[in-house]
Motif scaffolding. Structure first.
Motif, PDB file in Angstrom:
ATOM      1  N   ARG A 270      15.424  26.580  12.507  1.00  0.00           N
ATOM      2  CA  ARG A 270      15.136  26.782  11.168  1.00  0.00           C
ATOM      3  C   ARG A 270      13.562  26.882  11.000  1.00  0.00           C
ATOM      4  O   ARG A 270      13.166  27.621  10.187  1.00  0.00           O
ATOM      5  CB  ARG A 270      15.712  25.638  10.484  1.00  0.00           C
ATOM      6  N   GLN A 271      13.040  25.996  11.973  1.00  0.00           N
ATOM      7  CA  GLN A 271      11.442  26.018  11.864  1.00  0.00           C
ATOM      8  C   GLN A 271      10.915  27.123  12.908  1.00  0.00           C
ATOM      9  O   GLN A 271       9.563  27.248  12.530  1.00  0.00           O
ATOM     10  CB  GLN A 271      11.138  24.627  12.500  1.00  0.00           C
ATOM     11  N   GLY A 272      11.746  28.035  13.429  1.00  0.00           N
ATOM     12  CA  GLY A 272      11.114  29.302  14.047  1.00  0.00           C
ATOM     13  C   GLY A 272      10.526  28.788  15.304  1.00  0.00           C
ATOM     14  O   GLY A 272       9.499  29.597  15.878  1.00  0.00           O
ATOM     15  N   LEU A 273      10.857  27.465  15.878  1.00  0.00           N
ATOM     16  CA  LEU A 273      10.210  27.162  17.140  1.00  0.00           C
ATOM     17  C   LEU A 273      11.168  27.242  18.308  1.00  0.00           C
ATOM     18  O   LEU A 273      10.663  26.615  19.546  1.00  0.00           O
ATOM     19  CB  LEU A 273       9.782  25.710  16.964  1.00  0.00           C
ATOM     20  N   LEU A 274      12.166  27.917  18.197  1.00  0.00           N
ATOM     21  CA  LEU A 274      13.244  27.883  19.300  1.00  0.00           C
ATOM     22  C   LEU A 274      12.950  29.183  19.933  1.00  0.00           C
ATOM     23  O   LEU A 274      13.239  30.328  19.571  1.00  0.00           O
ATOM     24  CB  LEU A 274      14.667  27.696  18.591  1.00  0.00           C
ATOM     25  N   ASP A 275      12.734  29.129  21.407  1.00  0.00           N
ATOM     26  CA  ASP A 275      12.665  30.367  22.067  1.00  0.00           C
ATOM     27  C   ASP A 275      13.771  30.966  22.534  1.00  0.00           C
ATOM     28  O   ASP A 275      14.550  30.655  23.452  1.00  0.00           O
ATOM     29  CB  ASP A 275      11.854  30.033  23.437  1.00  0.00           C
ATOM     30  N   LEU A 276      14.243  31.976  21.863  1.00  0.00           N
ATOM     31  CA  LEU A 276      15.582  32.477  21.905  1.00  0.00           C
ATOM     32  C   LEU A 276      15.686  33.260  23.235  1.00  0.00           C
ATOM     33  O   LEU A 276      16.718  33.787  23.550  1.00  0.00           O
ATOM     34  CB  LEU A 276      15.933  33.702  20.725  1.00  0.00           C
ATOM     35  N   ASP A 277      14.642  33.534  23.875  1.00  0.00           N
ATOM     36  CA  ASP A 277      14.929  34.151  25.414  1.00  0.00           C
ATOM     37  C   ASP A 277      15.228  33.014  26.276  1.00  0.00           C
ATOM     38  O   ASP A 277      15.547  33.271  27.435  1.00  0.00           O
ATOM     39  CB  ASP A 277      13.346  34.717  25.951  1.00  0.00           C
ATOM     40  N   LYS A 278      15.332  31.799  25.774  1.00  0.00           N
ATOM     41  CA  LYS A 278      15.441  30.607  26.530  1.00  0.00           C
ATOM     42  C   LYS A 278      16.666  29.773  26.496  1.00  0.00           C
ATOM     43  O   LYS A 278      17.115  28.758  26.798  1.00  0.00           O
ATOM     44  CB  LYS A 278      14.608  29.730  26.938  1.00  0.00           C
ATOM     45  N   ILE A 279      17.604  30.182  25.357  1.00  0.00           N
ATOM     46  CA  ILE A 279      18.675  29.760  25.057  1.00  0.00           C
ATOM     47  C   ILE A 279      20.030  30.616  24.730  1.00  0.00           C
ATOM     48  O   ILE A 279      19.612  31.931  24.353  1.00  0.00           O
ATOM     49  CB  ILE A 279      18.636  28.821  23.887  1.00  0.00           C
ATOM     50  N   ARG A 280      21.128  30.545  25.175  1.00  0.00           N
ATOM     51  CA  ARG A 280      22.444  31.394  24.703  1.00  0.00           C
ATOM     52  C   ARG A 280      23.461  30.518  24.245  1.00  0.00           C
ATOM     53  O   ARG A 280      23.690  29.432  24.860  1.00  0.00           O
ATOM     54  CB  ARG A 280      22.767  31.660  26.106  1.00  0.00           C
ATOM     55  N   PHE A 281      24.113  31.143  23.142  1.00  0.00           N
ATOM     56  CA  PHE A 281      25.297  30.437  22.521  1.00  0.00           C
ATOM     57  C   PHE A 281      26.577  31.021  23.013  1.00  0.00           C
ATOM     58  O   PHE A 281      26.565  32.166  23.067  1.00  0.00           O
ATOM     59  CB  PHE A 281      25.052  30.410  21.209  1.00  0.00           C
ATOM     60  N   TYR A 282      27.721  30.454  23.245  1.00  0.00           N
ATOM     61  CA  TYR A 282      28.664  30.657  23.696  1.00  0.00           C
ATOM     62  C   TYR A 282      30.221  29.971  22.841  1.00  0.00           C
ATOM     63  O   TYR A 282      30.117  28.812  22.503  1.00  0.00           O
ATOM     64  CB  TYR A 282      29.031  30.224  25.191  1.00  0.00           C
ATOM     65  N   LEU A 283      31.093  30.972  22.457  1.00  0.00           N
ATOM     66  CA  LEU A 283      31.961  30.446  21.714  1.00  0.00           C
ATOM     67  C   LEU A 283      33.287  30.172  22.648  1.00  0.00           C
ATOM     68  O   LEU A 283      33.482  31.397  23.367  1.00  0.00           O
ATOM     69  CB  LEU A 283      32.470  31.586  20.635  1.00  0.00           C
ATOM     70  N   GLY A 284      34.001  29.224  22.652  1.00  0.00           N
ATOM     71  CA  GLY A 284      35.019  28.950  23.749  1.00  0.00           C
ATOM     72  C   GLY A 284      34.328  28.852  25.059  1.00  0.00           C
ATOM     73  O   GLY A 284      33.166  28.993  25.236  1.00  0.00           O
ATOM     74  N   TYR A 285      35.455  28.591  26.258  1.00  0.00           N
ATOM     75  CA  TYR A 285      34.836  28.307  27.248  1.00  0.00           C
ATOM     76  C   TYR A 285      36.176  28.843  28.315  1.00  0.00           C
ATOM     77  O   TYR A 285      37.198  29.110  27.966  1.00  0.00           O
ATOM     78  CB  TYR A 285      34.610  26.966  27.643  1.00  0.00           C
ATOM     79  N   SER A 286      35.896  28.847  29.712  1.00  0.00           N
ATOM     80  CA  SER A 286      36.933  29.103  30.643  1.00  0.00           C
ATOM     81  C   SER A 286      37.256  27.856  31.420  1.00  0.00           C
ATOM     82  O   SER A 286      36.185  27.074  31.780  1.00  0.00           O
ATOM     83  CB  SER A 286      36.139  30.241  31.741  1.00  0.00           C
ATOM     84  N   GLY A 287      38.517  27.802  31.628  1.00  0.00           N
ATOM     85  CA  GLY A 287      38.724  26.451  32.235  1.00  0.00           C
ATOM     86  C   GLY A 287      39.925  26.698  33.149  1.00  0.00           C
ATOM     87  O   GLY A 287      40.703  27.450  33.304  1.00  0.00           O
ATOM     88  N   TRP A 288      39.806  25.796  34.460  1.00  0.00           N
ATOM     89  CA  TRP A 288      40.726  25.785  35.343  1.00  0.00           C
ATOM     90  C   TRP A 288      41.319  24.315  35.781  1.00  0.00           C
ATOM     91  O   TRP A 288      40.428  23.492  35.597  1.00  0.00           O
ATOM     92  CB  TRP A 288      40.362  26.418  36.626  1.00  0.00           C
TER      93      TRP A 288
END
Length: 184
Positions: A109-127
């Motif tokens: 929200r403050q524009g301080l997050l370097d979006l090249d250094k974070i990734r968001f994922y929905l769900g996961y893979s599990g075994w």
């Protein structure tokens, strides 16, 4: 092959037909012989953006990736920002999983997050316990150590190919294999 562990990439065999994992790369976040394995598919973009999934951050058109077919109502994140986002678990060299999500939202929200250094994922893979080991014996997956370049690559179409290139030698030939060799 490298044994499964946190910070290892699973690269799907070019002929793996499972639609959830065809030509995917999964970053392992946890691997435990007793309890099983948790990972995130890192090379598939999800159809919705972050602001479409979280209502109180309108206007933040941040990509979200498909982490896997399990619990598609959960959001996970990987980052390279341990000083800005406390509580993350280092799973590879300068690759962190999770942390304080409220701080992530504040930084966004403050524009301080370097979006090249974070990734968001929905769900996961599990075994489950032993399941991944069986799939590795069947040669459904190849393994290589994760790197920042592979995990945070912007062009998701390059991740599977570049992961195979990182293995070198005979594995670079697999890049050009068709999904269904009977169609050639």
């Amino acid at each position: 092959m490298i044994d499964p562990a946190s910070g290892i990439l699973l690269i799907s065999d070019p002929f793996l037909r499972d639609p959830n994992f065809m030509r995917t790369v999964v970053l392992l976040c946890e691997h435990n012989d007793a309890t099983g394995t948790f990972g995130l598919v890192i090379n598939r973009t999800f159809e919705q953006t972050l602001d479409q999934l979280i209502t109180d951050i309108d206007g933040f058109d941040v990509p979200v990736y498909y982490g896997g077919p399990v619990q598609m109502d959960t959001l996970h994140f990987l980052h390279q920002l341990p000083n800005e986002i406390p509580g993350g678990q280092e799973i590879g060299k300068d690759i962190f999983w999770g942390g304080d999500f409220d701080i992530v939202l504040t930084l966004l929200r403050q524009g301080l997050l370097d979006l090249d250094k974070i990734r968001f994922y929905l769900g996961y893979s599990g075994w489950s316990n032993g399941q991944l080991d069986s799939e590795l014996k069947e040669k459904s997956w190849l393994t290589v150590e994760a790197s920042n370049q592979l995990v945070f690559e912007k062009d998701t179409d390059l991740i599977w190919k570049n992961s195979l290139k990182a293995m070198g030698g005979q594995y670079t030939q697999l890049i050009n294999y068709p999904i269904d060799p009977q169609l050639n």
